[in-house]
Design an enzyme around this catalytic site. Sequence first.
Site, PDB file in Angstrom:
ATOM      1  N   LYS A  75       6.871  -1.671   8.791  1.00 28.01           N
ATOM      2  CA  LYS A  75       8.015  -1.158   8.039  1.00 28.01           C
ATOM      3  C   LYS A  75       9.071  -0.573   8.999  1.00 28.01           C
ATOM      4  O   LYS A  75       8.785  -0.395  10.194  1.00 28.01           O
ATOM      5  CB  LYS A  75       7.505  -0.102   7.043  1.00 28.01           C
ATOM      6  N   HIS A  99       2.623  -2.372   6.032  1.00 27.71           N
ATOM      7  CA  HIS A  99       2.150  -2.982   4.777  1.00 27.71           C
ATOM      8  C   HIS A  99       1.116  -4.052   5.106  1.00 27.71           C
ATOM      9  O   HIS A  99       1.251  -4.767   6.099  1.00 27.71           O
ATOM     10  CB  HIS A  99       3.310  -3.646   4.029  1.00 27.71           C
TER      11      HIS A  99
HETATM   12  P1  ADP Z   1      -0.289  -0.009  -0.132  1.00 31.75           P
HETATM   13  O1  ADP Z   1       0.979  -0.136   0.675  1.00 31.75           O
HETATM   14  O2  ADP Z   1      -1.348   0.771   0.616  1.00 31.75           O
HETATM   15  O3  ADP Z   1      -0.797  -1.337  -0.649  1.00 31.75           O
HETATM   16  P2  ADP Z   1       0.825   0.590  -2.776  1.00 31.75           P
HETATM   17  O4  ADP Z   1       0.952  -0.894  -3.017  1.00 31.75           O
HETATM   18  O5  ADP Z   1       0.176   1.415  -3.848  1.00 31.75           O
HETATM   19  O6  ADP Z   1       0.027   0.894  -1.423  1.00 31.75           O
HETATM   20  O7  ADP Z   1       2.261   1.204  -2.537  1.00 31.75           O
HETATM   21  C1  ADP Z   1       3.233   0.536  -1.788  1.00 31.75           C
HETATM   22  C2  ADP Z   1       3.962   1.534  -0.914  1.00 31.75           C
HETATM   23  O8  ADP Z   1       4.687   2.436  -1.739  1.00 31.75           O
HETATM   24  C3  ADP Z   1       3.056   2.423  -0.053  1.00 31.75           C
HETATM   25  O9  ADP Z   1       2.653   1.802   1.140  1.00 31.75           O
HETATM   26  C4  ADP Z   1       3.952   3.612   0.178  1.00 31.75           C
HETATM   27  O10 ADP Z   1       4.898   3.359   1.224  1.00 31.75           O
HETATM   28  C5  ADP Z   1       4.701   3.725  -1.137  1.00 31.75           C
HETATM   29  N1  ADP Z   1       4.030   4.669  -2.033  1.00 31.75           N
HETATM   30  C6  ADP Z   1       2.912   4.461  -2.761  1.00 31.75           C
HETATM   31  N2  ADP Z   1       2.582   5.541  -3.480  1.00 31.75           N
HETATM   32  C7  ADP Z   1       3.540   6.470  -3.214  1.00 31.75           C
HETATM   33  C8  ADP Z   1       3.787   7.805  -3.641  1.00 31.75           C
HETATM   34  N3  ADP Z   1       2.980   8.424  -4.517  1.00 31.75           N
HETATM   35  N4  ADP Z   1       4.857   8.460  -3.132  1.00 31.75           N
HETATM   36  C9  ADP Z   1       5.699   7.849  -2.253  1.00 31.75           C
HETATM   37  N5  ADP Z   1       5.532   6.591  -1.819  1.00 31.75           N
HETATM   38  C10 ADP Z   1       4.466   5.901  -2.277  1.00 31.75           C
END
Ligand code: ADP
Length: 151
Positions: free
Chosen positions: A11, A117
Amino acid sequence: MSTERTFIAVKPDGVQRGIFPEILRRFQNKGFKLVGIKLTLANESLLREHYADLQSKPFFPSLLSYMMSGPILATVWEGKDVVKQGRALLGATNPLQSAPGTIRGDFALDMGRNIIHGSDSVENAEKEINLWFKKEELVDYKPTMYGWIYE
Ligand code: ADP
């Protein structure tokens, strides 16, 4: 030889902080093969598709501006169990809950600045690879090291 593939994106914070060479090194050291790589600026429509399942979340607008705040290093990696293993290399979504030794555990503190990501399923990996890369941008080759990585 497994041809499973995953989409890993450094990112904007991971690019700006210069952490991306370390991230590439960790995937390479584990034995995975890099089959696609590009530095790119993501536009809103791509991100809305990429994060389609998060559209209703309160943090969605800030997630979009975070992801559009600078270049992203988009990569595709191939190898045995690479989707699950890749997620393990990343660590938990919340860096405060990521174990030391993981990428987020070692380099991040905030959820909205978690530097990387990784696809969370084989099915999503395929979707994300097709979203971020054209077919001709992915390269097939046999790494000379493979005999030392796979038995
Ligand atoms: P991952 O990236 O681990 O697969 P998610 O798909 O749930 O997780 O979320 C995508 C991205 O959104 C996360 O990597 C993070 O950057 C952001 N994110 C997720 N949950 C939150 C939150 N509660 N507050 C702020 N940003 C969040």
